[in-house]
Design an enzyme around this catalytic site. Sequence first.
Site, mmCIF file in Angstrom:
data_model
loop_
_atom_site.group_PDB
_atom_site.id
_atom_site.type_symbol
_atom_site.label_atom_id
_atom_site.label_comp_id
_atom_site.label_asym_id
_atom_site.label_seq_id
_atom_site.Cartn_x
_atom_site.Cartn_y
_atom_site.Cartn_z
ATOM 1 N N CYS A 4 -8.126 -0.511 1.711
ATOM 2 C CA CYS A 4 -7.412 -0.651 2.981
ATOM 3 C C CYS A 4 -8.274 -0.212 4.165
ATOM 4 C CB CYS A 4 -6.155 0.207 2.976
ATOM 5 S SG CYS A 4 -4.891 -0.295 1.807
ATOM 6 N N GLU A 56 -7.470 1.704 6.642
ATOM 7 C CA GLU A 56 -7.338 3.117 7.009
ATOM 8 C C GLU A 56 -8.295 3.990 6.206
ATOM 9 O OE1 GLU A 56 -4.975 0.964 6.265
ATOM 10 O OE2 GLU A 56 -3.113 1.336 7.342
ATOM 11 N N CYS A 92 -2.948 5.353 1.495
ATOM 12 C CA CYS A 92 -3.660 5.730 2.727
ATOM 13 C C CYS A 92 -3.014 6.948 3.378
ATOM 14 C CB CYS A 92 -3.702 4.555 3.691
ATOM 15 S SG CYS A 92 -4.817 3.242 3.140
HETATM 16 N N1 THU Z 1 -3.741 -3.092 3.748
HETATM 17 C C1 THU Z 1 -4.399 -2.233 4.589
HETATM 18 O O1 THU Z 1 -5.570 -2.452 4.928
HETATM 19 N N2 THU Z 1 -3.731 -1.150 5.033
HETATM 20 C C2 THU Z 1 -2.463 -0.820 4.669
HETATM 21 O O2 THU Z 1 -1.995 0.266 4.999
HETATM 22 C C3 THU Z 1 -1.654 -1.772 3.921
HETATM 23 C C4 THU Z 1 -2.376 -2.889 3.300
HETATM 24 C C5 THU Z 1 -4.469 -4.244 3.237
HETATM 25 C C6 THU Z 1 -4.728 -4.212 1.767
HETATM 26 C C7 THU Z 1 -4.875 -5.681 1.455
HETATM 27 O O3 THU Z 1 -6.210 -6.062 1.735
HETATM 28 C C8 THU Z 1 -3.951 -6.362 2.450
HETATM 29 O O4 THU Z 1 -3.709 -5.401 3.475
HETATM 30 C C9 THU Z 1 -2.628 -6.818 1.870
HETATM 31 O O5 THU Z 1 -1.990 -5.799 1.183
#
Ligand code: THU
Length: 138
Positions: free
Chosen positions: A56, A58, A92
């Site tokens: 993710c 974050e 996260c």
């Molecule tokens: N994702 C994030 O980058 N941050 C979050 O807090 C929630 C989800 C990303 C993970 C994945 O690449 C995409 O969003 C879909 O879940």
Amino acid sequence: MTRHTDNKLRDAAFAALERSHAPYSGFPVGAALRAGNGVVFQGCNVENASYGLGICAERVAVFSAVMTGAGAFDCIAIATEAEEPSPPCGACLQVLAEFAAMDLKVYSYCRNGAHASWSLGSLLPHPFTANLLTTTNG
Ligand code: THU
């Protein structure tokens, strides 16, 4: 890693979103984490053809900041293209709780102008913390 004034944190998160590698979910995310000295650390989600290896936005921002020795984080901004503001996922939040105080401000912004804010403590009221480890290591 650049210096920003408060009102540029959102722009930093959207700039990070532009670097997202999210071909599998189609859900790009950007994050901008501000340290106590005002330095901003950006992150984007980075996916992989082996789906479980993605990370993710974050956590990319947090790990980048920690690598430099930064701390005293006061705010994180998240940018997405969702219809509604998205809080950080549970993983996260737990990683943020390792390095930030529970009054960390979490801002979430959408392309459509929708936005929301929370404290870290309101999103994760009961984090797993290091002091819990000491009770079972004897
Ligand atoms: N994702 C994030 O980058 N941050 C979050 O807090 C929630 C989800 C990303 C993970 C994945 O690449 C995409 O969003 C879909 O879940």
